[in-house]
Design a protein around this motif. Structure first.
Motif, PDB file in Angstrom:
ATOM      1  N   GLN A  95      -2.958  10.558   2.872  1.00 59.06           N
ATOM      2  CA  GLN A  95      -2.793  10.438   1.387  1.00 59.06           C
ATOM      3  C   GLN A  95      -3.446   9.445   0.807  1.00 59.06           C
ATOM      4  O   GLN A  95      -3.855  10.007  -0.370  1.00 59.06           O
ATOM      5  CB  GLN A  95      -1.219   9.900   1.484  1.00 59.06           C
ATOM      6  N   ALA A  96      -4.165   8.634   1.603  1.00 66.25           N
ATOM      7  CA  ALA A  96      -5.106   7.572   0.904  1.00 66.25           C
ATOM      8  C   ALA A  96      -6.382   8.587   0.252  1.00 66.25           C
ATOM      9  O   ALA A  96      -6.848   8.364  -0.591  1.00 66.25           O
ATOM     10  CB  ALA A  96      -5.522   6.359   1.494  1.00 66.25           C
ATOM     11  N   TRP A  97      -6.745   9.491   1.258  1.00 67.97           N
ATOM     12  CA  TRP A  97      -7.943  10.284   0.854  1.00 67.97           C
ATOM     13  C   TRP A  97      -7.585  11.118  -0.287  1.00 67.97           C
ATOM     14  O   TRP A  97      -8.416  11.446  -0.948  1.00 67.97           O
ATOM     15  CB  TRP A  97      -8.441  11.060   2.217  1.00 67.97           C
ATOM     16  N   ARG A  98      -6.349  11.652  -0.361  1.00 61.84           N
ATOM     17  CA  ARG A  98      -5.873  12.467  -1.457  1.00 61.84           C
ATOM     18  C   ARG A  98      -6.142  11.752  -2.572  1.00 61.84           C
ATOM     19  O   ARG A  98      -6.636  12.329  -3.838  1.00 61.84           O
ATOM     20  CB  ARG A  98      -4.608  13.320  -1.193  1.00 61.84           C
ATOM     21  N   ILE A 122       0.998   4.279  -2.713  1.00 61.53           N
ATOM     22  CA  ILE A 122       0.525   5.647  -2.877  1.00 61.53           C
ATOM     23  C   ILE A 122       1.291   6.816  -2.609  1.00 61.53           C
ATOM     24  O   ILE A 122       0.832   8.126  -2.942  1.00 61.53           O
ATOM     25  CB  ILE A 122      -0.814   5.648  -1.987  1.00 61.53           C
ATOM     26  N   ALA A 174       1.044   9.928   6.292  1.00 63.06           N
ATOM     27  CA  ALA A 174       1.533   9.108   5.087  1.00 63.06           C
ATOM     28  C   ALA A 174       0.485   8.268   4.590  1.00 63.06           C
ATOM     29  O   ALA A 174       0.570   7.660   3.513  1.00 63.06           O
ATOM     30  CB  ALA A 174       2.882   8.515   5.637  1.00 63.06           C
ATOM     31  N   TYR A 175      -0.172   7.645   5.495  1.00 64.44           N
ATOM     32  CA  TYR A 175      -1.141   6.543   5.128  1.00 64.44           C
ATOM     33  C   TYR A 175      -2.445   7.032   4.864  1.00 64.44           C
ATOM     34  O   TYR A 175      -2.805   7.129   3.534  1.00 64.44           O
ATOM     35  CB  TYR A 175      -1.356   5.389   6.000  1.00 64.44           C
ATOM     36  N   VAL A 180       0.908  -1.393   0.081  1.00 60.43           N
ATOM     37  CA  VAL A 180       0.081   0.016  -0.075  1.00 60.43           C
ATOM     38  C   VAL A 180       0.881   1.287   0.033  1.00 60.43           C
ATOM     39  O   VAL A 180       0.232   2.065  -0.367  1.00 60.43           O
ATOM     40  CB  VAL A 180      -0.921  -0.026   1.160  1.00 60.43           C
ATOM     41  N   VAL A 182      -0.325  14.335  -5.883  1.00 61.92           N
ATOM     42  CA  VAL A 182      -1.751  14.903  -6.149  1.00 61.92           C
ATOM     43  C   VAL A 182      -1.923  16.293  -5.714  1.00 61.92           C
ATOM     44  O   VAL A 182      -2.789  17.079  -5.942  1.00 61.92           O
ATOM     45  CB  VAL A 182      -2.838  14.112  -5.710  1.00 61.92           C
ATOM     46  N   GLY A 183      -0.971  16.663  -4.843  1.00 62.76           N
ATOM     47  CA  GLY A 183      -1.104  18.127  -4.070  1.00 62.76           C
ATOM     48  C   GLY A 183      -2.268  18.080  -3.340  1.00 62.76           C
ATOM     49  O   GLY A 183      -2.651  17.077  -2.776  1.00 62.76           O
ATOM     50  N   ASP A 184      -2.869  19.298  -2.920  1.00 58.02           N
ATOM     51  CA  ASP A 184      -3.961  19.297  -1.788  1.00 58.02           C
ATOM     52  C   ASP A 184      -4.995  19.265  -2.664  1.00 58.02           C
ATOM     53  O   ASP A 184      -5.558  20.304  -2.858  1.00 58.02           O
ATOM     54  CB  ASP A 184      -3.594  20.334  -1.029  1.00 58.02           C
ATOM     55  N   ILE A 185      -5.954  18.227  -2.697  1.00 51.74           N
ATOM     56  CA  ILE A 185      -7.142  18.275  -3.633  1.00 51.74           C
ATOM     57  C   ILE A 185      -7.996  18.558  -2.298  1.00 51.74           C
ATOM     58  O   ILE A 185      -8.349  17.728  -1.601  1.00 51.74           O
ATOM     59  CB  ILE A 185      -7.586  16.645  -4.237  1.00 51.74           C
TER      60      ILE A 185
END
Lengths: 90, 469
Positions: B371-374, A39, B367-368, A36, A44-47
């Motif tokens: 970032q996963a939500w982004r 990722i 970090a997890y 995992v 993606v920057g700050d969405i």
């Protein structure tokens, strides 16, 4: 990650593990986390969060709901005089 | 003789309205199949003893002219959906004797329509798995080949429909738990747009991903169930009413997007061959097929295996032996928590709780989990962009056909079963699996169509172009 981390997580999650389980969980978690962590490479920057779901309010007034108190009481692992019975906290 | 295995919901409804069939006859035929095969296949955890009585009521409803498309139709219900007064165990020892105190929204709707709730079906514990091997009550066997799994986690519901034990079923889909078993059992399974169906009365696994959806032999049947159970419910603030008027395009106006890069590795050769042949068939019906680039899609599974266990670890913290479920007394209140949870939860549930606790813990959270939500949001955007060019994104439902018991021993290997299904849950999109033929060893293939938000109804219209020649 090592066995101590697994023990700490199990303590936080309130789960008892045998020594064998700790070892196999350590192996599983190492494999899963290794998979995992990819990722991290996504830029993606700050969405900003866009939620379709909105907070829903309702009027604070009495409404009828159909529940069987008896059926709910029966689901308690232990009860006394119509109350849920649990161990002393302090 | 009534052949339940080929009878559809629509056909049965027509027969009942014409007076050629009664619900009592229909339910009796299902009960006979259950009696003959449930011992071997382990599909139902419990067959409801009032099923025939419900059928009598439905027949009466039909006589009085109050029948709906679902009146008298036997429906199987996954063991994590609440029906007042019935046990609902979520495939776990933790809730073995737990009796539901209210009806799930979807159950209320089915009851109002006069459907017959025939029994509760086996599943992976708390809906965590892709084979039903994680059920605390033994695995379900695939009715098409009992040496193989039916898929999961709603394996019992898929097997019930495929084996003629019910005409339709309800399941829940958090990362593919309706679509993958439907594909393995050769039937239709659909995950609605997030919020199109209320989650009130569904045992929570991962609340931002869970959706209840239908199983049936064909899309007409799945659509009838979906239309009955969908809608706004005040008990679930994420639920909403789908727009009523959706224009169904004809095949010549539909463009399908194939994320080719995503379909390169780790897929069974026969699955790839069937997928290509199915696309050719659709092309011959007028569909345009276009290759699309979706570079973030490959991150769906790792994102899912962070967000889902995080939500699992918080949702399942309520199961502490205090208010309901299994209680094992310990010295102190904390001992009681630990003893109850250790006795109640199986290995996969523990694994995900521990994993979720880790990704949410101080120092790793950003970090997890963050970032996963982004990345999750970026995957949603990627879909939005693609849907400007195409009507549906299409992939195989699963990278392989139904596998043998014990074939996926390593958890990560099992998780890879969900590779084509999880992205629809992450983006909240509606997604359907439709049977697309049989392999050389006669195991079913499924093809998956994922549409934009709220396009649920249009997904049911594709099947006719796959079946007729």
């Amino acid at each position: 990650m090592d066995i101590k981390d697994i023990e700490n997580l199990a303590e936080l999650a309130k789960i008892e593990l045998t020594e064998d389980e700790k070892k196999s969980l350590l192996k599983d978690l190492d494999g899963i986390l290794d998979y995992v962590k990819q990722i991290g490479e996504v830029k993606v920057g700050d969405i900003e969060a866009e939620y379709r779901s909105k907070n829903v309010w309702r009027e604070d007034k009495l409404e009828e709901r159909e529940f069987s108190k008896d059926l709910i009481l029966k689901q308690f692992p232990d009860s006394q005089d119509g109350f849920l019975k649990v161990k002393k906290i302090l | 003789m009534l052949d339940i295995k080929t009878l559809t919901i629509k056909k049965a409804g027509e027969m009942m309205r014409k007076g050629e069939l009664t619900s009592v006859e229909l339910v009796s035929a299902c009960l006979k199949n259950i009696k003959e095969k449930n011992k071997e296949l382990n599909v139902f955890r419990e067959v409801f003893n009032d099923a025939l009585k419900q059928a009598e009521t439905a027949d009466q409803m039909m006589k009085e002219g109050k029948g709906t498309d679902l009146t008298g139709i036997p429906i199987a219900v996954k063991d994590n959906i609440l029906i007042t007064g019935k046990k609902v165990s979520s495939g776990s020892k933790m809730l073995e004797d737990y009796v539901a105190t209210y009806d799930a929204f979807v159950i209320k709707k089915l009851k109002e329509a006069g459907a017959v709730l025939i029994g509760r079906t086996n599943m992976d514990e708390f809906a965590m798995g892709s084979s039903t091997e994680n059920s605390a009550y033994g695995p379900t066997r695939n009715p098409l080949d009992p040496s193989r799994v039916p898929g999961g986690s709603s394996g019992g519901s898929a097997a019930a429909v495929a084996s003629g034990m019910a005409l339709g079923a309800l399941g829940s889909d958090t990362g593919g738990s309706i679509r993958q078993p439907a594909s393995f059992c050769g039937i239709v399974g659909m995950k609605p747009t997030y919020g199109a169906v209320s989650r009130s009365g569904l045992t929570s696994m991962s609340s931002s991903l869970d959706q209840i959806g239908p199983f049936a032999k064909d899309c007409d049947g799945a659509k009838i169930i979906f239309e009955c159970i969908s809608g706004k419910d005040e008990m679930d603030s994420t639920s909403f009413e789908l727009p009523k008027e959706i224009k169904i395009k004809s095949s010549k106006d539909i463009t399908l997007g194939v994320p080719r890069d995503f379909l390169k590795d780790g897929i069974d050769k026969e699955v790839v061959k069937n997928f290509k042949e199915t696309l050719e068939k659709l092309k011959s019906k007028g569909y345009r097929v276009k290759e699309v680039s979706m570079p973030l899609l490959k991150y769906s599974l790792p994102v899912y295996y962070i967000i889902m266990p995080a939500e699992v670890s918080t949702n399942l913290s309520r199961l502490d032996g205090m208010r309901y479920g299994l209680r094992k007394e310990g010295e102190s209140v904390f001992d009681t928590f630990k003893k109850s949870r250790s006795a109640g939860f199986g290995p996969e549930t523990r694994r995900r709780i521990i994993l979720g606790t880790y990704v949410l813990s101080h120092g790793y959270y950003d970090a997890y989990y963050n970032q996963a939500w982004r990345v999750r949001r970026a995957i949603g955007r990627e879909y939005e962009d693609i849907f400007k060019d195409v009507d549906f994104v299409v992939t195989p439902t699963s990278p392989n056909t139904a596998f043998k018991f014990g074939d996926r021993k390593d958890p990560l290997q099992m998780y890879l079963s969900d590779i084509f299904t999880v992205s629809a849950n992450l983006a909240g999109l509606p997604s359907i699996t439709i049977p697309s033929g049989l392999s050389s060893s006669l195991l079913p293939f499924g093809i998956e169509f994922t549409g934009p938000l709220d396009s649920d109804i249009s997904l049911f219209a594709i099947e006719k172009d796959l079946r007729d020649n």
